[in-house]
Design a protein around this motif. Structure first.
Motif, short mmCIF file in Angstrom:
data_model
loop_
_atom_site.label_atom_id
_atom_site.label_comp_id
_atom_site.label_asym_id
_atom_site.label_seq_id
_atom_site.Cartn_x
_atom_site.Cartn_y
_atom_site.Cartn_z
N THR A 145 23.98 -5.23 7.29
CA THR A 145 23.80 -6.63 6.93
C THR A 145 24.29 -6.93 5.52
O THR A 145 24.90 -7.96 5.27
N LYS A 146 24.02 -6.01 4.60
CA LYS A 146 24.44 -6.20 3.21
C LYS A 146 24.85 -4.87 2.61
O LYS A 146 24.47 -3.80 3.09
N CYS A 147 25.63 -4.94 1.52
CA CYS A 147 26.06 -3.76 0.79
C CYS A 147 25.60 -3.91 -0.65
O CYS A 147 25.61 -5.01 -1.21
N VAL A 170 26.47 -7.69 -1.86
CA VAL A 170 27.43 -8.54 -1.14
C VAL A 170 27.10 -8.47 0.35
O VAL A 170 26.62 -7.44 0.84
N PRO A 171 27.33 -9.55 1.08
CA PRO A 171 27.08 -9.50 2.53
C PRO A 171 28.11 -8.63 3.23
O PRO A 171 29.27 -8.54 2.80
N THR A 172 27.69 -7.97 4.29
CA THR A 172 28.61 -7.18 5.10
C THR A 172 29.26 -8.11 6.12
O THR A 172 28.60 -8.59 7.04
N THR A 203 37.14 -8.16 3.39
CA THR A 203 36.37 -9.05 2.52
C THR A 203 35.25 -8.29 1.81
O THR A 203 35.04 -8.45 0.60
N THR A 204 34.56 -7.46 2.56
CA THR A 204 33.42 -6.72 2.01
C THR A 204 33.87 -5.72 0.95
O THR A 204 33.31 -5.68 -0.17
N LEU A 205 34.88 -4.92 1.27
CA LEU A 205 35.32 -3.89 0.33
C LEU A 205 35.98 -4.50 -0.91
O LEU A 205 35.84 -3.98 -2.02
N THR A 206 36.68 -5.61 -0.75
CA THR A 206 37.28 -6.27 -1.91
C THR A 206 36.20 -6.76 -2.86
O THR A 206 36.35 -6.65 -4.09
N ALA A 207 35.12 -7.28 -2.33
CA ALA A 207 34.01 -7.74 -3.18
C ALA A 207 33.36 -6.58 -3.91
O ALA A 207 32.99 -6.69 -5.10
N LYS A 239 29.32 -1.96 14.80
CA LYS A 239 29.59 -3.03 13.85
C LYS A 239 30.99 -3.60 14.10
O LYS A 239 32.00 -2.91 13.90
N PRO A 240 31.10 -4.85 14.54
CA PRO A 240 32.40 -5.41 14.90
C PRO A 240 33.42 -5.33 13.76
O PRO A 240 33.13 -5.69 12.62
N GLY A 241 34.62 -4.82 14.08
CA GLY A 241 35.72 -4.79 13.13
C GLY A 241 35.78 -3.58 12.23
O GLY A 241 36.78 -3.37 11.54
N TRP A 242 34.73 -2.75 12.22
CA TRP A 242 34.67 -1.65 11.27
C TRP A 242 35.17 -0.32 11.82
O TRP A 242 35.40 0.61 11.04
N THR A 243 35.35 -0.19 13.10
CA THR A 243 35.83 1.08 13.66
C THR A 243 37.19 1.43 13.07
O THR A 243 38.12 0.62 13.08
#
Length: 297
Positions: A16-18, A35-37, A42-46, A84-88
């Motif tokens: 849910t969050k990082c 930051v939100p997951t 988007t997540t890793l850039t943040a 987790k959608p998109g993370w594989t």
């Protein structure tokens, strides 16, 4: 001569969050950012935006999984097949190596939290202990002989199957296994099972009887396999529900039934089974502990 602890940039990747934090331990956290997951880029850039402003000796990554932890594997450092959608397939370690050129420790979020509990929390001085998280998913970190347990891959005890309660016909939320433990008691599973998010369920609602039953099955299996000296249970679903621990202890004691070498185990459950000593910081501090191992600290 006094040694200087290495300064670690810790990254806890949650469903849910990082949380990114800079420090050397629970008494020395110098910066923190949440930051939100969302999607990986988007997540890793943040997260990188936070790390770019920090100076550190090493990075520790404690992430939701499944992960490829074998350094010899072509996809080492990546998320493998996940719910987790998109993370594989998302590359974590090599992306960070290219950007920061620092030593990187890499572990599952639950193993990281277990390592933090051993270093600073309620598992200090223990050699065999476990950390269970119940949030967006369910994960189990198991430490034996002071080291995370790993075979051909890291364990996925959160996906074990347990006996169902009589009359419970919920099909389960997990898209891989249906009614595994994660498919029954994770946050998304509770929302689908009972029609509202877990944090909106009444504290004394009958829904928690099923939760205790299903988690009790996981605890029974974990104890009969490894007999951990301590089991910490954290994560968003249970963090505000300390009242469930006496029920879980009673369920586990009844399930073990005074068997064999475990006959005395139930007499000490008050000390053995409970929340993490580091509270809600067990996960983020797990990233720091993971980074410290990367530099031999």
């Amino acid at each position: 001569m006094t040694s200087i602890a290495p300064l670690i940039a810790g990254i806890e990747l949650g469903g849910t969050k990082c949380i990114a934090l800079l420090g050397t331990g629970p008494d020395d956290v110098r910066a923190q950012r949440t930051v939100p997951t969302t999607d990986p880029e988007t997540t890793l850039t943040a997260i990188e935006a936070a790390l770019d402003a920090w100076t550190f000796d090493a990075i520790g990554v404690a992430s939701f999984g499944p992960l490829q932890l074998d350094p010899a594997a072509a996809d080492f450092g990546a998320v493998t097949a996940t719910t987790k959608p998109g993370w594989t397939g998302t590359d974590l370690v090599r992306r960070l190596e290219r950007r920061y050129r620092r030593p990187i420790g890499f572990q599952t979020d639950v193993n990281g939290a277990a390592l933090a509990e051993a270093r600073w929390g309620a598992a200090q001085g223990l050699t065999t202990h476990a950390y269970i998280t119940i949030g967006t998913g369910v994960g189990v970190g198991l430490i034996a002989g002071g080291q995370p347990v790993q075979g051909a891959a890291h364990g996925e005890a959160g996906h074990m199957r347990v006996p169902r309660a009589p009359g419970d016909d919920f099909a389960g939320w997990c898209r891989f296994h249906g009614d595994c433990v994660e498919g029954l008691i994770s946050g998304p599973a509770l929302a689908e099972r009972f029609g509202c998010p877990g944090d909106r369920l009444p504290q004394d609602g009958p829904q928690w009887e099923l939760f205790v039953h299903d988690l009790g099955g996981l605890l029974h299996n974990l104890v009969t396999v490894a007999a951990p000296e301590r089991i910490a249970i954290g994560g968003g679903v249970i963090a505000a529900r300390a009242h469930l621990f006496p029920r879980l202890r009673a369920r586990l004691a009844d399930s073990l039934g005074g068997y064999g070498s475990l006959a005395g185990y139930t007499d000490t459950l008050e000390a053995r089974l409970g929340p993490p000593g580091l509270g809600t910081m067990a996960g983020p501090l797990g990233a720091l502990a993971t980074g410290m191992r990367a530099v031999g600290s």
